[in-house]
Design an enzyme around this catalytic site. Structure first.
Site, short mmCIF file in Angstrom:
data_model
loop_
_atom_site.label_atom_id
_atom_site.label_comp_id
_atom_site.label_asym_id
_atom_site.label_seq_id
_atom_site.Cartn_x
_atom_site.Cartn_y
_atom_site.Cartn_z
N PHE A 138 0.85 -1.19 0.00
CA PHE A 138 0.00 0.00 0.00
C PHE A 138 0.89 1.24 0.00
CE2 PHE A 138 -2.44 3.44 1.94
CZ PHE A 138 -3.57 3.40 1.14
N ASP A 223 9.10 2.72 1.65
CA ASP A 223 7.92 3.44 2.13
C ASP A 223 7.79 3.14 3.62
OD1 ASP A 223 5.41 4.21 2.95
OD2 ASP A 223 4.36 3.48 1.16
N LYS A 252 2.46 9.82 8.43
CA LYS A 252 1.72 9.33 9.61
C LYS A 252 2.28 9.87 10.95
CE LYS A 252 -1.03 5.58 7.83
NZ LYS A 252 -0.69 4.94 6.56
C1 LIG Z 1 -0.92 5.29 5.17
C2 LIG Z 1 0.09 4.87 4.18
C3 LIG Z 1 0.28 5.58 2.99
C4 LIG Z 1 -0.59 6.74 2.57
O1 LIG Z 1 -0.49 7.82 3.45
P1 LIG Z 1 -1.60 8.98 3.36
O2 LIG Z 1 -1.13 9.97 4.38
O3 LIG Z 1 -2.90 8.35 3.68
O4 LIG Z 1 -1.57 9.50 1.98
C5 LIG Z 1 1.29 5.17 2.14
N1 LIG Z 1 2.06 4.13 2.44
C6 LIG Z 1 1.91 3.41 3.58
C7 LIG Z 1 2.83 2.26 3.87
C8 LIG Z 1 0.91 3.75 4.48
O5 LIG Z 1 0.72 3.02 5.58
#
Ligand SMILES: *Cc1c(COP(=O)(O)O)cnc(C)c1O
Length: 407
Positions: A138, A223, A252
């Site tokens: 994700f 990420d 986050k």
């Molecule tokens: C939450 C998340 C995102 C997206 O972040 P947003 O602030 O919602 O755009 C991308 N990568 C990972 C691994 C995430 O957990």
């Protein structure tokens, strides 16, 4: 407040892309939250790994209030002290030499993916544009990031997606070896897949990705939007893995609840984002950077990170005790305070039910896909909240089991 807002009002005025619970929280303090009726909840959800210091941490309230009385916004036509300070901290604490600020995780990844393409274009030509990512990954909800993400349901209906992206099975070094070639500009991965079900990358797999990227002049993007800022017990998960990326994205927990994202990289890569190549109106906003700077100062402390490991043990032991007694989970896994409890095959697809039952008991939890209960509490959640939260979860698990027995 004279007007009462409820879930019905939500349905009247909101685009229906979310399906929140009926309970509306109105106040939070530490790891406790209260709803409109004054009912109290223990927070094991942490705003989806965002509220790393709980709700309304006094040190964050203090800097936010101070900054609110000082300077809110300038645009990137001028710089500001909180942004420079935060960038300096991030560079000192990680492998990075340079930082780009965004407002969310998806935007940080958008910057990372664009930068990887641009860097390859600058140094090797347009043919080198292939991106490799992983199934169940994700990376956010913009078009580029759903294209990179490994869950088809987030792409369906939005096609055509961004071309040139190949999805491989996660933790499969052979598949990666077979797919890599000189046309690949980047490999993007989560050191621990969060939304995908709390699945850690094997260190061997991460090392293979590093070696293959080096061999083919591709950039390795980690990420760390969910795993970063202390979540796994290290400031960033790459430190625990022992594998350095070329680009790292963080969001986050970085803002502790104030929206901010950042992309970190080395100098040589940063150069491809020359003047005018990319940007964001709010990126580097003084309010966000001032708060994030304090978050980072607090969380980079060794004692705090050690406390994450201690809480990990407490929580995992408690979950395993509950599971021995009640028997719902096939596995309890994860790192630091990012934990997943995968339901036994006979309960597959019912994690959401368990979430609802936990809420009935006064406990906020998350899910990661249909089969996994996910916990991402504050990194400083008090021991007594962990113990009490586990009791509430135990009751919810018993109710789940009883309901399952009734059919
Ligand atoms: C939450 C998340 C995102 C997206 O972040 P947003 O602030 O919602 O755009 C991308 N990568 C990972 C691994 C995430 O957990």
């Amino acid at each position: 407040m004279t007007q009462v807002y409820n879930r019905k009002t939500f349905d009247e005025v909101m685009v229906p892309n979310y399906a929140p619970g009926a309970m509306i929280p109105v106040r939070g303090e530490g790891s406790r939250v209260w709803d409109q009726n004054g009912r109290e909840y223990i927070d094991f959800a942490g705003g989806i790994a965002v509220n790393a210091l709980g709700h309304c941490h006094p040190a964050l309230v203090e800097v936010l209030t101070d900054q609110a009385n000082t300077l809110w916004h300038l645009s990137n036509v001028w710089t500001n002290e909180p942004a420079i300070q935060l960038a300096q901290q991030l560079c000192q604490l990680t492998f990075a030499d340079k930082v780009y600020f965004a407002n969310s995780g998806a935007e940080a990844n958008e910057a990372a993916l664009k930068l990887a393409r641009k860097y390859a274009h600058d140094h090797f030509g347009a043919k080198k544009h292939k991106i490799i990512s992983f199934i169940n990954a994700f990376h956010g909800r913009t078009l580029f990031t759903v294209s990179a993400g490994g869950q088809a349901k987030y792409r369906e209906g939005f096609e055509p997606t961004v071309p040139g992206i190949q999805h491989l099975p996660f933790n499969d070094s052979d598949a990666l070896r077979a797919a890599m070639d000189d046309d690949v500009c980047a490999v993007i991965m989560e050191p621990l897949q969060g939304e995908g079900g709390i699945l850690p990358a094997h260190p061997d797999f991460a090392r293979t990705a590093r070696e293959l990227c080096d061999k083919h002049n591709a950039l390795l993007i980690f990420d760390e939007i969910q795993t970063g800022v202390g979540r796994t017990g290290e400031l960033y998960a790459y430190i625990g893995l022992g594998v350095e990326p070329d680009i790292l994205t963080t969001a986050k927990a970085l803002g502790g609840g104030f929206p901010i994202g950042a992309m970190l990289c080395r100098d040589a890569v940063a150069k491809s984002f020359g003047v005018g190549s990319h940007g964001s109106t709010y990126g580097g906003n003084p309010l966000a950077c001032r708060v994030a700077s304090k978050v980072l100062e607090i969380i980079s402390d060794e004692k705090l990170l050690f406390g994450v490991q201690e809480r990990h043990r407490l929580l995992v032991n408690g979950l395993e005790d509950l599971n021995r007694r009640i028997g719902l989970f096939r596995q309890v896994r994860g790192q630091g305070l990012l934990l997943g409890c995968e339901l036994q095959p006979e309960y597959a697809g019912r994690a959401r039910e368990l979430l609802n039952l936990a809420q009935e008991q006064g406990l906020m939890v998350l899910i990661a896909g249909p089969d996994v209960l996910r916990l991402a509490p504050s990194l400083i959640i008090p021991e007594q909240d962990i113990t009490q939260g586990l009791q509430r979860l135990g009751t919810a698990m018993e109710h789940f089991k009883a309901g399952a027995a009734e059919g």
